[in-house]
Design an enzyme around this catalytic site. Structure first.
Site, PDB file in Angstrom:
ATOM      1  N   ARG A  22       0.871  -1.185   0.000  1.00 20.81           N
ATOM      2  CA  ARG A  22       0.000   0.000   0.000  1.00 20.81           C
ATOM      3  C   ARG A  22       0.898   1.222   0.000  1.00 20.81           C
ATOM      4  O   ARG A  22       1.589   1.516   0.975  1.00 20.81           O
ATOM      5  CB  ARG A  22      -0.868   0.006   1.259  1.00 20.81           C
ATOM      6  CG  ARG A  22      -1.812   1.197   1.354  1.00 20.81           C
ATOM      7  CD  ARG A  22      -2.972   1.027   0.392  1.00 20.81           C
ATOM      8  NE  ARG A  22      -4.032   1.978   0.699  1.00 20.81           N
ATOM      9  CZ  ARG A  22      -4.338   3.039  -0.052  1.00 20.81           C
ATOM     10  NH1 ARG A  22      -3.625   3.289  -1.144  1.00 20.81           N
ATOM     11  NH2 ARG A  22      -5.340   3.824   0.289  1.00 20.81           N
ATOM     12  N   GLY A  23       0.942   1.915  -1.131  1.00 24.61           N
ATOM     13  CA  GLY A  23       1.889   3.006  -1.308  1.00 24.61           C
ATOM     14  C   GLY A  23       1.828   4.063  -0.240  1.00 24.61           C
ATOM     15  O   GLY A  23       2.862   4.541   0.251  1.00 24.61           O
ATOM     16  N   GLU A  24       0.633   4.454   0.145  1.00 23.71           N
ATOM     17  CA  GLU A  24       0.489   5.528   1.135  1.00 23.71           C
ATOM     18  C   GLU A  24       1.061   5.135   2.489  1.00 23.71           C
ATOM     19  O   GLU A  24       1.461   5.997   3.272  1.00 23.71           O
ATOM     20  CB  GLU A  24      -0.987   5.910   1.279  1.00 23.71           C
ATOM     21  CG  GLU A  24      -1.572   6.533   0.017  1.00 23.71           C
ATOM     22  CD  GLU A  24      -3.059   6.858   0.190  1.00 23.71           C
ATOM     23  OE1 GLU A  24      -3.565   6.698   1.321  1.00 23.71           O
ATOM     24  OE2 GLU A  24      -3.688   7.256  -0.799  1.00 23.71           O
ATOM     25  N   THR A  26       3.683   2.633   3.041  1.00 23.28           N
ATOM     26  CA  THR A  26       5.088   2.200   3.161  1.00 23.28           C
ATOM     27  C   THR A  26       5.994   2.569   1.996  1.00 23.28           C
ATOM     28  O   THR A  26       7.180   2.253   2.021  1.00 23.28           O
ATOM     29  CB  THR A  26       5.146   0.662   3.321  1.00 23.28           C
ATOM     30  OG1 THR A  26       4.646   0.055   2.129  1.00 23.28           O
ATOM     31  CG2 THR A  26       4.348   0.190   4.516  1.00 23.28           C
ATOM     32  N   ARG A  27       5.470   3.209   0.949  1.00 20.01           N
ATOM     33  CA  ARG A  27       6.289   3.449  -0.241  1.00 20.01           C
ATOM     34  C   ARG A  27       7.585   4.189   0.070  1.00 20.01           C
ATOM     35  O   ARG A  27       8.650   3.872  -0.451  1.00 20.01           O
ATOM     36  CB  ARG A  27       5.509   4.248  -1.286  1.00 20.01           C
ATOM     37  CG  ARG A  27       6.341   4.542  -2.547  1.00 20.01           C
ATOM     38  CD  ARG A  27       5.615   5.505  -3.479  1.00 20.01           C
ATOM     39  NE  ARG A  27       4.421   4.918  -4.037  1.00 20.01           N
ATOM     40  CZ  ARG A  27       4.398   4.165  -5.143  1.00 20.01           C
ATOM     41  NH1 ARG A  27       5.532   3.913  -5.780  1.00 20.01           N
ATOM     42  NH2 ARG A  27       3.281   3.662  -5.592  1.00 20.01           N
ATOM     43  N   GLY A  55       2.945   1.800 -23.885  1.00 22.42           N
ATOM     44  CA  GLY A  55       1.766   1.314 -24.601  1.00 22.42           C
ATOM     45  C   GLY A  55       1.039   0.183 -23.910  1.00 22.42           C
ATOM     46  O   GLY A  55      -0.047  -0.186 -24.339  1.00 22.42           O
ATOM     47  N   GLU A  89      -4.820  -7.259  -6.567  1.00 27.92           N
ATOM     48  CA  GLU A  89      -3.448  -7.746  -6.726  1.00 27.92           C
ATOM     49  C   GLU A  89      -3.217  -8.972  -5.863  1.00 27.92           C
ATOM     50  O   GLU A  89      -2.660  -9.992  -6.309  1.00 27.92           O
ATOM     51  CB  GLU A  89      -2.500  -6.614  -6.331  1.00 27.92           C
ATOM     52  CG  GLU A  89      -1.048  -6.800  -6.723  1.00 27.92           C
ATOM     53  CD  GLU A  89      -0.251  -5.539  -6.436  1.00 27.92           C
ATOM     54  OE1 GLU A  89      -0.163  -4.668  -7.313  1.00 27.92           O
ATOM     55  OE2 GLU A  89       0.260  -5.417  -5.301  1.00 27.92           O
TER      56      GLU A  89
END
Length: 835
Positions: A22-24, A26-27, A55, A89
């Site tokens: 979850r990017g918010e 632990t990114r 593409g 995911e």
């Protein structure tokens, strides 16, 4: 589902690790640090949009990335379930997990695993929200995948003040990932060349019920870890969920301490994740006893660690593999030890080719160069991998340049890895290792030990044993008859020793040891402690030797010299070396050996008070000293073949002298008094044709050789030599009566022995004038070997049948022998040709 369009067998793994997070949450902290650590270790990672091609649709690219990965690391944080993207995911990841095509490693980051399994706390709210906004069947699939990933064994990072730093967790996660990648790999590893037979030996030990600890020992770079990995890959599936591989234990102890490693081990054993602080004292032994585990402990250098790990308390069927460079560490763990060996030539070339050409054999145009590199490596996998990698896609000119460079110094990576073992030695052990590397490789062990004892106050024997245990030295029987233990070390270890000396100074004259003639010049200093030169090659190839004055000047500057070991040849006396006239030798000398020394006499200023051995075989020496010297510490005086020696210096102060060798001193006409040499054990006068009498014989003499000497009558004092074990008589001796235990009467004119000692085991009468074997031979119950070849013996006593220890009888050429007695049944060989 989108994933259904991919066959589980049609996709070749493109990524080793897929990161789900979850990017918010632990990114910009934990995930970024983990990503960097993975890449630093050479692991290919799919991370967010970094690997997308222009593409491609994001969702399609992500699904493909999951399908083409070997391991998925799922970083479960407090808001992970709030993201529908993350849940889709995860659902896809778990589908591939159920097919057995993907390994999943969950990281419970600042959350409880139980809340993941049961959808507790924040996760409950997130799923409640999704149920109101998304199709029920999709949310149900997300919830099932989320709960399932919570049941998997992973890593729990609590995040409170008592927990470890993230960097320490990441280090252990990386180790675990590498282990899983090794076990998951479906293709033959480049590194597993030549391991099949070795692996079978380890597997045989593992399958023995009474074996718990298996030790793999060997020098650095020999492939201990690689062998352990190959075994682990095969055995770990038999211990599902209860196997792990602890890499670089020595390094971890140095960095974090032994307690850290113990807690890490115990945490893994009880399935609470890596690094959970569980001291052995806080664990119930019964709890460990319920655990059947398979563990590899790599690079262990503390035997106490095995005790601290509580290995003896583990459940029945547990197996522990320990790799170490120290055999004594493994002995102390009661391990069954397997000694790693070097690769065979064919496997060496194959391993080199794997790294240098990415194939099993060298390219045709590189065949000779590849063989030269493989021969240089001597079957050491580390060298083959390092050199092969360095030469990948390089030109022939680069190969040739590297070969030339290796003649001067080793590859840095190989040197630094090997030197780890050297750095663990104490000062004396380091010095003895360097002496052996420079001077005594392929030396008789006992002879080298005696020499080194001279220089290190009798510390050599224990040090050599320690070097053997540390796998820095091998004791081998490599002589033609396999009689003698020989000191041997791999070329890579010898080169490491040379490089350590070279690093002492750019100037060879300021280094502690000199072993190359090109480094010996008038720039030497008092830094030189030992010198060993072989001049035979130079003279044999008509190379120019240093001028006489240089030798004199150089030795005057080496005031701290402890050891001289020089081999020359008779041919040098016709060149500049024959004019050498030394004015000075260091009074600190403990060992002096100079074969074919051109000196007429040793310097008068030289005080040999510290000298333990003096060996000047086949030298031009005429007299050692003109006056009496302090020889208090002298134990060996070897002047064999010194045909110019006319007079022997008084030895009254040599009270510790044990060996005195005048063999071949044909011009020596008189011996010094020897009654006071109470330590003398060996006296060799063979070839001393001008010596007529022995002026008293020390009572503790055990070996006496008079072959081809001028002595005709043995002194009466020989009757009292109760310690005499070996006597070699000359053809001139006409009278003897003595008790001895081994006899070699070469060309002796004695015709009869009246009595023989009971402890005689070898009786050689070959070539003597004897006509009768004494009847007392029947009492020699220890006699094993009887040789009467070429004698005039007419018969053998019947009592010989009682010699049950007798194994060999030589009767070759006994033309007068007409009566043959019965021989004992235990006899193994009788030579009766020409009788």
């Amino acid at each position: 589902m989108a994933s259904s369009s991919y066959s589980s067998s049609s996709l070749r793994p493109k990524y080793q690790v897929f990161l789900s997070f979850r990017g918010e949450d632990t990114r910009h902290n934990f995930t970024s640090h983990l990503l960097k650590a993975l890449k630093d270790r050479g692991i290919s990672v799919y991370f967010d949009e970094e690997e997308l091609e222009t593409g491609e649709e994001l969702s399609q690219a992500l699904l493909t990335a999951i399908a083409e990965s070997q391991i998925a690391i799922v970083i479960l944080s407090k808001d992970y379930a709030s993201s529908t993207w993350c849940l889709r995911e995860l659902s896809e990841i778990m589908e591939w997990y159920k097919k057995g095509q993907l390994v999943v490693v969950p990281i419970f980051y600042h959350i409880r695993p139980s809340n993941v399994r049961k959808h507790g706390e924040n996760f409950k709210k997130s799923f409640y929200k999704h149920q109101r906004q998304k199709p029920a069947n999709e949310v149900q699939r997300w919830k099932a995948s989320f709960a399932e990933v919570g049941t998997l064994k992973g890593w729990h990072i609590v995040g409170n003040s008592s927990d470890r730093y993230d960097s320490e967790h990441i280090e252990n996660i990386i180790e675990d990932v590498i282990k899983k990648l090794n076990s998951k790999s479906t293709r033959g590893s480049e590194e597993f060349v030549g391991l099949d037979a070795k692996k079978k030996k380890i597997l045989k030990l593992i399958h023995q019920n009474d074996t718990r600890i298996i030790g793999i020992c060997g020098q650095g770079g020999i492939g201990k870890t690689t062998l352990a990995q190959a075994v682990y890959k095969e055995v770990s599936p038999l211990f599902v969920g209860n196997s792990f591989f602890l890499l670089n234990v020595r390094e971890k102890i140095e960095k974090h301490g032994m307690e850290y490693v113990v807690n890490d081990f115990l945490g893994r054993v009880v399935n609470q994740g890596s690094g959970v602080g569980i001291p052995l004292s806080g664990l119930d032994e019964d709890r460990l006893g319920n655990k059947r585990v398979f563990v590899v402990l790599d690079d262990v250098n503390h035997f106490q660690l095995i005790e601290n790990l509580g290995v003896k308390h583990l459940g029945p069927g547990s197996k522990i593999i320990v790799t170490s460079r120290d055999q004594q560490v493994l002995r102390n763990t009661d391990a069954k030890i397997h000694k790693a060996t070097y690769l065979e030539p064919d496997d060496s070339l194959k391993l080199l080719s794997k790294f240098a050409f990415k194939q099993d054999n060298p390219s045709a145009e590189f065949w000779d160069l590849a063989n030269e590199i493989a021969n240089y490596a001597g079957g050491l996998p580390l060298s083959l991998k390092v050199l092969g990698s360095a030469l990948y896609q390089q030109s022939k000119e680069v190969w040739e340049s590297l070969i030339d460079k290796l003649k001067e110094c080793p590859e840095e990576e190989v040197f630094s890895r090997l030197k780890l073992s050297f750095d663990c030695l104490n000062r004396v052990e380091k010095n003895i290792f360097l002496d052996i590397a420079c001077f005594f490789k392929v030396y008789n062990r006992e002879a080298a030990t005696i020499i080194l004892d001279c220089c290190y106050n009798n510390s050599a024997r224990s040090a050599i044993t320690k070097l053997g245990d540390k796998c820095l030295l091998e004791i081998s029987k490599i002589t033609f008859d396999d009689t003698y233990d020989t000191l041997w070390m791999h070329d890579s270890l010898q080169e490491m020793g040379w490089e350590i000396i070279r690093l002492e100074s750019e100037d060879p004259g300021k280094r502690s040891r000199i072993w190359r003639l090109e480094d010996f010049d008038d720039k030497v200093t008092d830094s030189v402690k030992a010198i060993s030169l072989d001049l035979r090659w130079w003279t044999g190839h008509h190379q120019q030797l240093p001028q006489a004055q240089l030798w004199s000047d150089a030795f005057e500057k080496m005031t701290d010299l402890r050891l001289i070991n020089i081999f020359s040849s008779v041919g040098v006396f016709g060149n500049a070396l024959s004019k050498v006239d030394l004015k000075f030798l260091s009074n600190k000398l403990r060992y002096l050996r100079w074969v074919c020394c051109p000196l007429k006499a040793l310097p008068s200023s030289f005080n040999p008070k510290n000298l333990v051995e003096l060996r000047l075989r086949y030298s031009e020496i005429e007299i050692l000293w003109s006056e009496e010297k302090d020889l208090l510490n002298l134990r060996v005086l070897d002047l064999q073949g010194c045909s110019q020696l006319r007079k022997m210096t008084n030895l009254s102060r040599a009270i510790k002298l044990e060996v005195l060798n005048f063999s071949g001193c044909e011009r020596l006409i008189e011996l010094p008094p020897m009654e006071h040499l109470t330590s003398l054990r060996c006296l060799d006068l063979s070839g001393c044709s001008n010596i007529k009498i022995i002026p008293g014989v020390p009572v503790r003499l055990s070996k006496l050789s008079l072959t081809n000497s001028g002595i005709e009558v043995m002194p009466d004092s020989l009757r009292h030599l109760t310690h005499l074990k070996e006597l070699k008589l000359g053809s001139n001796v006409i009278n003897i009566s003595i008790n001895f235990s081994a006899l070699y009467p070469e060309d002796c004119q004695i015709t009869e022995f009246l009595e023989l000692p009971r402890n005689l085991s070898k009786f050689e009468l070959q070539g003597t004038q004897l006509e009768k074997v004494p009847s007392s031979i029947g009492r020699l119950d220890k006699l094993e070997y009887l040789n009467v070849m070429g004698t005039r013996i007419r018969n053998l006593p019947g009592s010989i049948v009682e010699l049950h220890a007798l194994k060999v009888v030589r009767l070759f050429g006994c033309f007068n022998l007409t009566i043959f007695p019965s021989f004992p049944e235990e006899i193994e060989e009788i030579d009766m040709q020409y009788t």
